[in-house]
Design an enzyme around this catalytic site. Structure first.
Site, mmCIF file in Angstrom:
data_model
loop_
_atom_site.group_PDB
_atom_site.id
_atom_site.type_symbol
_atom_site.label_atom_id
_atom_site.label_comp_id
_atom_site.label_asym_id
_atom_site.label_seq_id
_atom_site.Cartn_x
_atom_site.Cartn_y
_atom_site.Cartn_z
ATOM 1 N N PRO A 186 -24.371 -6.744 20.149
ATOM 2 C CA PRO A 186 -24.028 -6.024 18.876
ATOM 3 C C PRO A 186 -24.083 -7.047 17.616
ATOM 4 C CG PRO A 186 -22.935 -5.046 20.691
ATOM 5 C CD PRO A 186 -23.582 -6.365 21.235
ATOM 6 N N GLU A 223 8.441 -2.863 -2.820
ATOM 7 C CA GLU A 223 7.584 -3.248 -1.651
ATOM 8 C C GLU A 223 6.525 -4.065 -1.988
ATOM 9 O OE1 GLU A 223 8.165 -0.115 -2.580
ATOM 10 O OE2 GLU A 223 6.568 1.007 -2.199
ATOM 11 N N CYS A 228 11.266 4.990 -5.690
ATOM 12 C CA CYS A 228 10.427 5.645 -6.333
ATOM 13 C C CYS A 228 10.780 7.295 -6.083
ATOM 14 C CB CYS A 228 9.028 5.553 -6.389
ATOM 15 S SG CYS A 228 8.089 5.991 -7.813
ATOM 16 N N HIS A 259 8.433 0.412 -7.196
ATOM 17 C CA HIS A 259 8.168 -0.057 -5.920
ATOM 18 C C HIS A 259 8.371 -1.316 -5.364
ATOM 19 C CE1 HIS A 259 6.073 3.893 -4.824
ATOM 20 N NE2 HIS A 259 5.736 3.810 -6.083
ATOM 21 N N ASP A 290 -5.772 -3.386 1.409
ATOM 22 C CA ASP A 290 -6.173 -4.658 1.456
ATOM 23 C C ASP A 290 -5.678 -5.790 0.560
ATOM 24 O OD1 ASP A 290 -7.206 -5.282 3.948
ATOM 25 O OD2 ASP A 290 -9.197 -4.358 3.442
ATOM 26 N N LYS A 323 -24.070 -18.978 23.023
ATOM 27 C CA LYS A 323 -24.769 -17.941 22.951
ATOM 28 C C LYS A 323 -25.213 -17.384 21.487
ATOM 29 C CE LYS A 323 -26.077 -13.951 25.925
ATOM 30 N NZ LYS A 323 -25.465 -13.194 27.077
ATOM 31 N N GLY A 372 12.060 8.279 -3.801
ATOM 32 C CA GLY A 372 13.334 8.265 -3.101
ATOM 33 C C GLY A 372 14.658 8.207 -3.845
ATOM 34 N N GLU A 395 8.145 18.217 -10.435
ATOM 35 C CA GLU A 395 6.940 18.161 -9.311
ATOM 36 C C GLU A 395 7.081 19.120 -8.248
ATOM 37 O OE1 GLU A 395 6.823 14.478 -7.450
ATOM 38 O OE2 GLU A 395 4.615 14.734 -7.065
HETATM 39 N N1 GLN Z 1 5.839 11.929 -7.118
HETATM 40 C C1 GLN Z 1 6.524 11.042 -7.910
HETATM 41 C C2 GLN Z 1 6.255 10.853 -9.368
HETATM 42 O O1 GLN Z 1 5.173 10.908 -9.719
HETATM 43 C C3 GLN Z 1 7.073 9.676 -7.102
HETATM 44 C C4 GLN Z 1 5.933 8.800 -7.164
HETATM 45 C C5 GLN Z 1 5.967 7.774 -6.150
HETATM 46 O O2 GLN Z 1 6.865 7.928 -5.262
HETATM 47 N N2 GLN Z 1 5.282 6.769 -6.166
HETATM 48 O O3 GLN Z 1 6.922 10.452 -10.214
#
Ligand code: GLN
Length: 533
Positions: free
Chosen positions: A192, A510, A383, A508, A74, A225, A385, A406
């Site tokens: 309701p 976005e 990230c 990120h 949110d 109402k 990606g 990872e």
């Molecule tokens: N899993 C990866 C990391 O921890 C990428 C994390 C992500 O895409 N936010 O670095």
């Protein structure tokens, strides 16, 4: 004298998931359009301390603020609707307040008192709310869940008490209800909603405003109402039938009287609303464009778009501002592992590999990135990606055992790995690289071209980083680090060298994209794809 902050509390009844967050954000939008400074805060009844450890499949995307708070999605709506960066103070989960109260008790701060839900926990909640509102004309607080939930009782009690603490004239209560439509009798039912208002009154709060959500616009007698049975003036009831786009909601609310009701009741001096920019967003969202691009999203959670909410919003905004329709094609990363990648990416003008955690689907994402590099398919990595892109480039260049810690800590070439001091914290909360970090862009790079800047600040949420031991090999792999931390120690952006459009970020982007101002990383990508049409 400093003007007091005015508080608008938004609660929900009847059903969850009817758009209480969008309503709160939209109220913020139309108040800000009147020249007021506005903050928004979400109070979530979960016992978690933050949203960082919640499963995105069930809970949706984890949104990250500039100061590194891991929050509910949110907050993404709040930032987009307010066009404003929020901070960690905008997200309050029960766990955080409980932790504080218990830590204070252990530290002896309660001086021998019995520590109780009322007044101690409720006072602590109020402190967080008041601090978050400090310095703003209006502070809008959304209470998660629906009224009557056992879990959210202390938040409801806290906002009731807050009306006494700061003065009822400084508080306004908005209740969002849902009106079901009964197909058999062709009637909109208000019972309701009435019951939910009674429940709220039973907890000591009489709503000043009702926002009534419904599928279709109900007949006018429904308002009368609701007014009679809920004790809310007819002009303080806003009907909110389903909208074709969430961006319409502020304009629908603007057409009701509730902005006037709020500003009159809270005695706020305001200017005439300026919603020009927002009307342009809605107009674009409703326009059918002559061009269309198809973007493949190579991901692992295929059943819940909320998981990639901000990515989706950023792509959509970029398309709208490039006068282009966009079709998103969800490509299951795990399926790429067993099928022909070319076949699976067929029809995509470009692909996006969004963020993610864990090992599932990683090989598929690497394969997709390898394919994009080799076949000059436009690629946007976010990230994870970026990490997949680096591994893909290394593997394409012959380092067949290249990987990330990872996925395979025993791999021969860990081109993505943890930094010193991060080892062993893989499953803990709040230990990643989080929030804003500076990044310098290389002269003449694609990154510099899309940003039209040399220095940027972007938000992070990840544990793993590019391994510096391999950086001098990048050019021979066909990629380069075109964005780095100012000390050059961390790789922030990777791009393809001999590739029409291959761009990835460790951050990120976005989270900073806006419906009225698409982010350069997304805008550049869509602009390139649309230019080919
Ligand atoms: N899993 C990866 C990391 O921890 C990428 C994390 C992500 O895409 N936010 O670095």
């Amino acid at each position: 004298m400093k003007r007091p902050t005015k508080f608008v509390f938004v609660t929900g009844g009847v059903l969850s998931g009817v758009g209480k967050g969008i309503t709160a954000a939209s109220i913020g939008n139309i108040l800000k359009a009147r020249g007021l400074s506005v903050n928004l805060q979400k109070c979530d009844p979960y016992l978690n301390v933050d949203a960082g450890t919640l499963n995105p499949r069930e809970h949706g995307e984890c949104f990250v603020t500039k100061d590194g708070a891991e929050t509910d999605l949110d907050l993404g709506h709040y930032e987009r609707f307010l066009d404003q960066e929020l901070t960690s103070s905008s997200s309050l989960m029960s766990g955080r307040v409980l932790l504080k109260v218990i830590q204070d008790e252990r530290a002896g701060l309660y001086k021998g008192e019995d520590v109780q839900i009322i007044p101690h926990l409720t006072a602590a909640i109020q402190d967080y709310i008041i601090n978050a509102g400090e310095g703003f004309d209006v502070h809008i607080v959304e209470i998660g869940g629906t009224v009557g939930d056992y879990e959210s009782l202390s938040f409801i009690e806290a906002i009731r008490e807050l009306g006494i603490r700061v003065g009822r004239e400084n508080c306004l209560y908005v209740h969002v209800v849902y009106l079901p439509f009964l197909g058999t009798s062709k009637e909109t039912k208000t019972k309701p909603a009435q019951n939910s208002v009674r429940e709220l009154r039973g907890l000591g709060i009489s709503p000043d405003i009702l926002v009534a959500r419904s599928e279709e616009m109900p007949v006018e007698s429904v308002r009368e109402k609701l007014s009679l049975f809920c004790g809310v003036a007819p002009r303080a009831i806003a009907m909110l039938p389903n909208a074709s786009s969430i961006y319409e909601v502020p304009l629908t609310l603007e057409d009701t009287d509730i902005a006037d009701v709020i500003t009159e009741q809270l005695d706020l001096k305001v200017k005439k609303p300026d919603l020009k920019a927002w009307r342009e967003v809605v107009k674009r969202a409703q326009t059918k464009h002559s061009r269309k691009v198809t973007v493949g999203i190579v991901a692992k959670y295929m059943d819940n778009q909320d998981t990639y909410m901000s990515v989706f919003e950023a792509l959509k905004s970029a398309a709208l501002w490039n006068d282009t329709d966009i079709e998103l094609k969800w490509v299951d990363a795990e399926k790429i592992e067993k099928n022909d990648v070319a076949e699976m990416l067929k029809g995509c003008d470009g692909i996006v590999v969004p963020g993610g955690f864990g090992t599932r689907g990683l090989e598929g994402k690497i394969t997709a990135a390898q394919y994009a590099l080799k076949n000059k398919l436009p690629y946007l990595g976010l990230c994870l990606g970026l990490q997949m892109a680096v591994i893909a480039a290394a593997r394409n260049a012959g380092l067949t055992d290249a990987s990330t810690k990872e996925l395979n800590p025993a791999a021969k070439d860990l081109v993505i790995t943890t930094m010193e001091g991060q080892e062993g914290k893989e499953n803990t909360g709040g230990t990643m690289r989080l929030g804003n970090y500076d990044c310098n862009l290389a002269a003449g790079s694609l990154a510099q071209k899309v940003y039209k800047a040399d220095k940027i600040v972007e938000r992070h949420r990840h544990r793993y980083e590019c391994n510096n031991d391999y950086r001098d090999q990048y050019e021979s792999w066909g990629i380069r680090a075109s964005g780095t931390s100012p000390d050059n120690h961390l790789v922030e952006i990777i791009e393809g060298i001999d590739h029409p459009y291959f761009l990835s970020s460790q951050f990120h982007p976005e989270f900073k994209s806006r419906p009225n101002r698409p982010h350069p990383m997304f805008n550049g990508f869509i602009e390139y794809l649309a230019g080919k049409k």
